[in-house]
Design a protein around this motif. Structure first.
Motif, PDB file in Angstrom:
ATOM      1  N   LEU A  81       0.839  -1.208   0.000  1.00 56.94           N
ATOM      2  CA  LEU A  81       0.000   0.000   0.000  1.00 56.94           C
ATOM      3  C   LEU A  81       0.875   1.259   0.000  1.00 56.94           C
ATOM      4  O   LEU A  81       0.555   2.255  -0.628  1.00 56.94           O
ATOM      5  N   LEU A  82       1.997   1.160   0.697  1.00 54.62           N
ATOM      6  CA  LEU A  82       2.897   2.318   0.764  1.00 54.62           C
ATOM      7  C   LEU A  82       3.465   2.694  -0.597  1.00 54.62           C
ATOM      8  O   LEU A  82       3.658   3.867  -0.894  1.00 54.62           O
ATOM      9  N   GLU A  86       3.738   6.620  -2.549  1.00 59.26           N
ATOM     10  CA  GLU A  86       5.178   6.887  -2.522  1.00 59.26           C
ATOM     11  C   GLU A  86       5.583   8.317  -2.149  1.00 59.26           C
ATOM     12  O   GLU A  86       6.491   8.519  -1.361  1.00 59.26           O
ATOM     13  N   GLU A  87       4.873   9.278  -2.723  1.00 59.68           N
ATOM     14  CA  GLU A  87       5.328  10.667  -2.606  1.00 59.68           C
ATOM     15  C   GLU A  87       5.372  11.223  -1.168  1.00 59.68           C
ATOM     16  O   GLU A  87       4.841  10.635  -0.272  1.00 59.68           O
ATOM     17  N   ILE A 274      -7.137   7.341  -5.223  1.00 54.29           N
ATOM     18  CA  ILE A 274      -6.939   8.712  -5.682  1.00 54.29           C
ATOM     19  C   ILE A 274      -5.486   8.905  -6.083  1.00 54.29           C
ATOM     20  O   ILE A 274      -5.168   9.430  -7.145  1.00 54.29           O
ATOM     21  N   ARG A 275      -4.611   8.445  -5.237  1.00 52.50           N
ATOM     22  CA  ARG A 275      -3.172   8.603  -5.498  1.00 52.50           C
ATOM     23  C   ARG A 275      -2.777   7.804  -6.733  1.00 52.50           C
ATOM     24  O   ARG A 275      -2.006   8.257  -7.568  1.00 52.50           O
ATOM     25  N   ASP A 298       0.893  11.734   6.104  1.00 46.97           N
ATOM     26  CA  ASP A 298       2.052  10.861   6.295  1.00 46.97           C
ATOM     27  C   ASP A 298       1.631   9.460   5.850  1.00 46.97           C
ATOM     28  O   ASP A 298       0.861   8.792   6.547  1.00 46.97           O
ATOM     29  N   PRO A 299       2.089   9.036   4.642  1.00 47.30           N
ATOM     30  CA  PRO A 299       1.601   7.768   4.089  1.00 47.30           C
ATOM     31  C   PRO A 299       1.745   6.594   5.046  1.00 47.30           C
ATOM     32  O   PRO A 299       0.807   5.823   5.248  1.00 47.30           O
ATOM     33  N   GLU A 300       2.911   6.469   5.650  1.00 46.36           N
ATOM     34  CA  GLU A 300       3.136   5.302   6.510  1.00 46.36           C
ATOM     35  C   GLU A 300       2.234   5.334   7.740  1.00 46.36           C
ATOM     36  O   GLU A 300       1.610   4.337   8.094  1.00 46.36           O
TER      37      GLU A 300
END
Ligand SMILES: Nc1nc2c(ncn2[C@@H]2O[C@H](COP(=O)(O)OP(=O)(O)OP(=O)(O)O)[C@@H](O)[C@H]2O)c(=O)[nH]1
Ligand SMILES: [Mg+2]
Length: 318
Positions: A81-82, A86-87, A274-275, A298-300
């Motif tokens: 998922l991460l 990525e960004e 969306i990403r 914060d993605p993580e």
């Protein structure tokens, strides 16, 4: 409450939905065909979207030969998922405007876009407060001149957090208000100019025309303006936001996404789609009605909060 607890708390509804499916999946001993089907279905039910879910599952299948335990499987899912998000992984130390870009000269000019009711005005004020608390000087432009109450609402919220608003009368030219705001910011040394825009005009075409005009007028002041065009999406709509996202993206362009109302949404999984779909980074999330309820995305942290199983659950399912 720290940032992590607040985020975990806000994502509870979405998490309940996704974790319920995962709990059953994590109990499996065999990774057979039905395992993959169930995993894909769990993701789809969490509003991740069919295409993105399929991509995640097929990528995981390729890697699975190396996975031996439930913990490894869970970690593999988190990592998968991460990669979709990525960004903007690491804060840039020398950029006080992070997660927004650092302008080559002050002010940072930010246009706030989105359909009506998504949370643009409250986000504009929250964003101003966020940077004010970091020691920067923000100013807001009341560029939603369409609705009678819009200017009053913005002024009232801004007063509460001690941020100045540049406004004209209802029905004024939105581009002129944007121009005034940025000019005031330039001549008076503000760090960031936030432009709250309308979500609705008589027609959609009119709205797009107004926003394009604003964009053009700002570029006359400086071709780099606006540095950011943030598209605000209502998190409770989930995947249904995709259509409006594409429209704004094609017509006006977007540099970043803001997702609001994640505290009342049970569809936070759509963030992954969306990403995946737009290749535009998510920059902020809003998780409540208070003026301090925003966080840089914060993605993580987001993935871990979305998938976090309680300690008790982990022990009983082990
Ligand atoms: N629970 C919750 N409510 C929110 C959040 N963000 C905004 N809201 C609420 O959503 C409602 C609409 O917010 P606005 O900021 O007025 O939305 P807008 O996009 O400016 O609306 P228009 O100007 O009508 O297009 C308000 O009642 C906000 O308090 C959030 O993160 N969580
Ligand atoms: Mg508004």
């Amino acid at each position: 409450m720290g940032l992590w607890e607040k985020l975990k708390d806000a994502l509870k509804k979405s998490r309940d939905k996704i974790v319920k499916g995962f709990k059953d999946i994590f109990k499996r001993r065999e990774y057979d065909e039905s395992f993959w089907e169930d995993l894909e279905e769990t993701l789809i039910l969490a509003d991740v979207g069919p295409e993105t879910s399929e991509r995640i599952v097929s990528s995981l299948r390729k890697k699975l030969k190396r996975i031996k335990t439930v913990d490894e499987l869970e970690e593999a899912i988190v990592q998968e998922l991460l990669t979709l998000l990525e960004e903007n992984k690491t804060p840039e130390e020398d950029n006080p405007f992070y997660p927004l870009v650092k302008p080559s000269s002050k002010p940072l000019v930010v246009m706030i876009l989105g359909v009506n009711g998504t949370g643009k005005t409250s986000f504009s004020v929250k964003l101003a407060k966020y940077y004010k608390d970091k020691g920067l000087k923000p100013i807001i432009g009341a560029c939603d001149t369409y609705r009678v109450a819009a200017i009053d609402q913005l002024v009232e919220w801004s007063q509460r957090v001690g941020v100045e608003v540049i406004k004209q009368f209802q029905g004024a030219d939105a581009a002129a208000v944007a121009y005034d705001t940025v000019n005031a910011a330039r001549s008076r040394g503000y760090d960031i100019a936030i432009l709250d825009t309308a979500g609705r005009l008589h027609t959609r075409d009119e709205l797009m025309r107004e926003l394009k005009k604003m964009d053009k007028v700002l570029k006359k002041l400086d071709p780099d303006y606006p540095h950011e065009k943030l598209l605000v999406l209502d998190g409770t709509f989930g995947l249904n936001s995709l259509k409006q996202t594409r429209m704004f993206h094609q017509e006006i362009g977007t540099t970043g996404i803001v997702i609001t109302k994640l505290d009342t949404s049970s569809k936070a999984g759509f963030v992954l789609s969306i990403r995946d779909e737009l290749k535009v980074p998510i920059k902020f999330i809003s998780i409540g009605e208070r003026m301090t309820d925003i966080q840089p995305f914060d993605p993580e942290g987001f993935i871990r909060a979305l998938l976090a199983r309680d300690e008790v659950e982990m022990r009983t399912s082990a």
